[in-house]
Design a protein around this motif. Structure first.
Motif, PDB file in Angstrom:
ATOM      1  N   VAL A 149       0.861  -1.178   0.000  1.00 52.48           N
ATOM      2  CA  VAL A 149       0.000   0.000   0.000  1.00 52.48           C
ATOM      3  C   VAL A 149       0.899   1.230   0.000  1.00 52.48           C
ATOM      4  O   VAL A 149       1.775   1.371   0.860  1.00 52.48           O
ATOM      5  CB  VAL A 149      -0.936   0.009   1.229  1.00 52.48           C
ATOM      6  CG1 VAL A 149      -1.749   1.295   1.276  1.00 52.48           C
ATOM      7  CG2 VAL A 149      -1.847  -1.210   1.206  1.00 52.48           C
ATOM      8  N   ALA A 150       0.688   2.096  -0.988  1.00 48.99           N
ATOM      9  CA  ALA A 150       1.477   3.333  -1.075  1.00 48.99           C
ATOM     10  C   ALA A 150       0.718   4.354  -1.911  1.00 48.99           C
ATOM     11  O   ALA A 150      -0.033   3.983  -2.815  1.00 48.99           O
ATOM     12  CB  ALA A 150       2.841   3.064  -1.705  1.00 48.99           C
ATOM     13  N   THR A 151       0.925   5.607  -1.583  1.00 42.82           N
ATOM     14  CA  THR A 151       0.374   6.705  -2.362  1.00 42.82           C
ATOM     15  C   THR A 151       1.555   7.539  -2.841  1.00 42.82           C
ATOM     16  O   THR A 151       2.370   7.976  -2.031  1.00 42.82           O
ATOM     17  CB  THR A 151      -0.577   7.566  -1.508  1.00 42.82           C
ATOM     18  OG1 THR A 151      -1.629   6.725  -1.018  1.00 42.82           O
ATOM     19  CG2 THR A 151      -1.170   8.700  -2.324  1.00 42.82           C
ATOM     20  N   ILE A 152       1.623   7.736  -4.157  1.00 43.81           N
ATOM     21  CA  ILE A 152       2.780   8.411  -4.741  1.00 43.81           C
ATOM     22  C   ILE A 152       2.317   9.563  -5.622  1.00 43.81           C
ATOM     23  O   ILE A 152       1.484   9.374  -6.502  1.00 43.81           O
ATOM     24  CB  ILE A 152       3.601   7.426  -5.601  1.00 43.81           C
ATOM     25  CG1 ILE A 152       4.089   6.254  -4.746  1.00 43.81           C
ATOM     26  CG2 ILE A 152       4.762   8.131  -6.293  1.00 43.81           C
ATOM     27  CD1 ILE A 152       4.583   5.079  -5.559  1.00 43.81           C
ATOM     28  N   ASP A 153       2.886  10.733  -5.374  1.00 48.60           N
ATOM     29  CA  ASP A 153       2.738  11.860  -6.298  1.00 48.60           C
ATOM     30  C   ASP A 153       4.065  11.929  -7.044  1.00 48.60           C
ATOM     31  O   ASP A 153       5.105  12.187  -6.434  1.00 48.60           O
ATOM     32  CB  ASP A 153       2.475  13.165  -5.557  1.00 48.60           C
ATOM     33  CG  ASP A 153       2.340  14.362  -6.490  1.00 48.60           C
ATOM     34  OD1 ASP A 153       2.724  14.271  -7.684  1.00 48.60           O
ATOM     35  OD2 ASP A 153       1.869  15.410  -6.020  1.00 48.60           O
ATOM     36  N   PRO A 154       4.067  11.677  -8.358  1.00 49.41           N
ATOM     37  CA  PRO A 154       5.327  11.704  -9.089  1.00 49.41           C
ATOM     38  C   PRO A 154       6.125  12.989  -8.886  1.00 49.41           C
ATOM     39  O   PRO A 154       7.359  12.954  -8.922  1.00 49.41           O
ATOM     40  CB  PRO A 154       4.885  11.552 -10.550  1.00 49.41           C
ATOM     41  CG  PRO A 154       3.614  10.770 -10.450  1.00 49.41           C
ATOM     42  CD  PRO A 154       2.938  11.288  -9.201  1.00 49.41           C
ATOM     43  N   ALA A 155       5.469  14.101  -8.625  1.00 46.52           N
ATOM     44  CA  ALA A 155       6.179  15.368  -8.391  1.00 46.52           C
ATOM     45  C   ALA A 155       7.110  15.274  -7.192  1.00 46.52           C
ATOM     46  O   ALA A 155       8.157  15.929  -7.152  1.00 46.52           O
ATOM     47  CB  ALA A 155       5.185  16.507  -8.204  1.00 46.52           C
ATOM     48  N   ASP A 156       6.750  14.472  -6.203  1.00 46.55           N
ATOM     49  CA  ASP A 156       7.574  14.332  -4.987  1.00 46.55           C
ATOM     50  C   ASP A 156       8.876  13.592  -5.269  1.00 46.55           C
ATOM     51  O   ASP A 156       9.795  13.632  -4.444  1.00 46.55           O
ATOM     52  CB  ASP A 156       6.800  13.586  -3.900  1.00 46.55           C
ATOM     53  CG  ASP A 156       5.619  14.389  -3.390  1.00 46.55           C
ATOM     54  OD1 ASP A 156       5.604  15.621  -3.565  1.00 46.55           O
ATOM     55  OD2 ASP A 156       4.712  13.749  -2.813  1.00 46.55           O
ATOM     56  N   LEU A 157       8.959  12.891  -6.382  1.00 47.34           N
ATOM     57  CA  LEU A 157      10.145  12.106  -6.690  1.00 47.34           C
ATOM     58  C   LEU A 157      11.126  12.824  -7.608  1.00 47.34           C
ATOM     59  O   LEU A 157      12.257  12.386  -7.779  1.00 47.34           O
ATOM     60  CB  LEU A 157       9.737  10.785  -7.339  1.00 47.34           C
ATOM     61  CG  LEU A 157       8.729   9.948  -6.557  1.00 47.34           C
ATOM     62  CD1 LEU A 157       8.397   8.676  -7.327  1.00 47.34           C
ATOM     63  CD2 LEU A 157       9.232   9.611  -5.174  1.00 47.34           C
ATOM     64  N   LEU A 158      10.672  13.911  -8.211  1.00 47.42           N
ATOM     65  CA  LEU A 158      11.504  14.637  -9.175  1.00 47.42           C
ATOM     66  C   LEU A 158      12.518  15.523  -8.464  1.00 47.42           C
ATOM     67  O   LEU A 158      12.287  15.977  -7.347  1.00 47.42           O
ATOM     68  CB  LEU A 158      10.617  15.489 -10.069  1.00 47.42           C
ATOM     69  CG  LEU A 158       9.637  14.735 -10.951  1.00 47.42           C
ATOM     70  CD1 LEU A 158       8.689  15.712 -11.636  1.00 47.42           C
ATOM     71  CD2 LEU A 158      10.387  13.916 -11.983  1.00 47.42           C
ATOM     72  N   PRO A 159      13.622  15.825  -9.153  1.00 46.30           N
ATOM     73  CA  PRO A 159      14.596  16.750  -8.555  1.00 46.30           C
ATOM     74  C   PRO A 159      14.023  18.169  -8.540  1.00 46.30           C
ATOM     75  O   PRO A 159      13.096  18.473  -9.318  1.00 46.30           O
ATOM     76  CB  PRO A 159      15.804  16.658  -9.490  1.00 46.30           C
ATOM     77  CG  PRO A 159      15.269  16.119 -10.761  1.00 46.30           C
ATOM     78  CD  PRO A 159      14.066  15.303 -10.424  1.00 46.30           C
ATOM     79  N   PRO A 160      14.542  19.028  -7.677  1.00 46.09           N
ATOM     80  CA  PRO A 160      14.061  20.416  -7.645  1.00 46.09           C
ATOM     81  C   PRO A 160      14.315  21.088  -8.992  1.00 46.09           C
ATOM     82  O   PRO A 160      15.309  20.838  -9.651  1.00 46.09           O
ATOM     83  CB  PRO A 160      14.902  21.077  -6.559  1.00 46.09           C
ATOM     84  CG  PRO A 160      15.738  20.015  -5.951  1.00 46.09           C
ATOM     85  CD  PRO A 160      15.600  18.765  -6.748  1.00 46.09           C
ATOM     86  N   ARG A 161      13.380  21.924  -9.374  1.00 44.52           N
ATOM     87  CA  ARG A 161      13.517  22.642 -10.669  1.00 44.52           C
ATOM     88  C   ARG A 161      13.679  24.112 -10.421  1.00 44.52           C
ATOM     89  O   ARG A 161      13.186  24.701  -9.576  1.00 44.52           O
ATOM     90  CB  ARG A 161      12.308  22.377 -11.535  1.00 44.52           C
ATOM     91  CG  ARG A 161      12.226  20.879 -11.796  1.00 44.52           C
ATOM     92  CD  ARG A 161      11.507  20.593 -13.064  1.00 44.52           C
ATOM     93  NE  ARG A 161      11.437  19.148 -13.200  1.00 44.52           N
ATOM     94  CZ  ARG A 161      11.776  18.508 -14.283  1.00 44.52           C
ATOM     95  NH1 ARG A 161      12.186  19.138 -15.328  1.00 44.52           N
ATOM     96  NH2 ARG A 161      11.694  17.211 -14.347  1.00 44.52           N
TER      97      ARG A 161
END
Length: 185
Positions: A173-185
């Motif tokens: 069970v996991a909830t993932i927002d792909p934005a949280d995994l990206l490097p800072p822009r």
């Protein structure tokens, strides 16, 4: 640099010959007797892999599963790909190869050098081996697609882009927002 299929000495490699190569800095996979060599991953690829493993590990370990990065998975005779992430049942942590029957979820993160391999060849191998879940992450679009094995084919189960939530309910069970995994822009 692009992905290469090598037929060294114009011969087919067996699993035992492949495993005798030992650990290398290159990512070498065995596809139907051919060696598949790719360059090292990009920093964004590695960031996605590491952060995704960090998110999935607590949920996995709470139910007796384990998250691994870049392990050898036997998906058939002379077929040993190296997925970016794999969630497995209890395995022998000293063994060089994990059998597909111990894998519950595979994750591949697309790289420019191997996008077609991940989308077509490896996806087919994983489905043929009966791995129930396949997570495909696309760094360029920051889109995650979760596939569920239905019969002998994967079907889209859920998709998420940055700002959207990918809800995983099996095998962890996991909830993932792909934005949280990206490097800072």
């Amino acid at each position: 640099m692009t992905t290469a299929l090598l037929h060294l000495d114009n011969r087919t490699w067996t699993e035992s010959e492949f495993l005798a190569i030992g650990e290398t800095p290159e990512r070498i996979e065995l596809f139907d007797g051919s060696l598949h060599v790719t360059p090292g991953p990009t920093p964004i690829h590695q960031r996605l892999s590491t952060r995704l493993a960090f998110i999935l590990t607590p949920s996995a370990e709470a139910i007796g599963l384990f998250v691994h990065e870049a392990i050898n998975v036997r998906v058939g005779t002379n077929r040993i790909p190296i997925p970016d992430l794999a969630i497995t049942t209890m395995i022998d942590f000293e063994e060089l190869v994990v059998d597909a029957s111990d894998v519950r979820l595979i994750c591949e993160i697309l790289s420019p050098s191997n996008a077609t391999t991940d989308r077509v060849l490896k996806m087919r191998y994983y489905a043929d081996a009966g791995i129930p879940w396949y997570l495909l992450a696309e760094p360029k679009t920051a889109t995650f697609t979760l596939y569920k094995l239905e019969g002998s084919e994967y079907a889209v189960h859920a998709t998420a882009a940055p700002g959207e939530l990918l809800e995983i309910t099996e095998p962890v069970v996991a909830t993932i927002d792909p934005a949280d995994l990206l490097p800072p822009r």
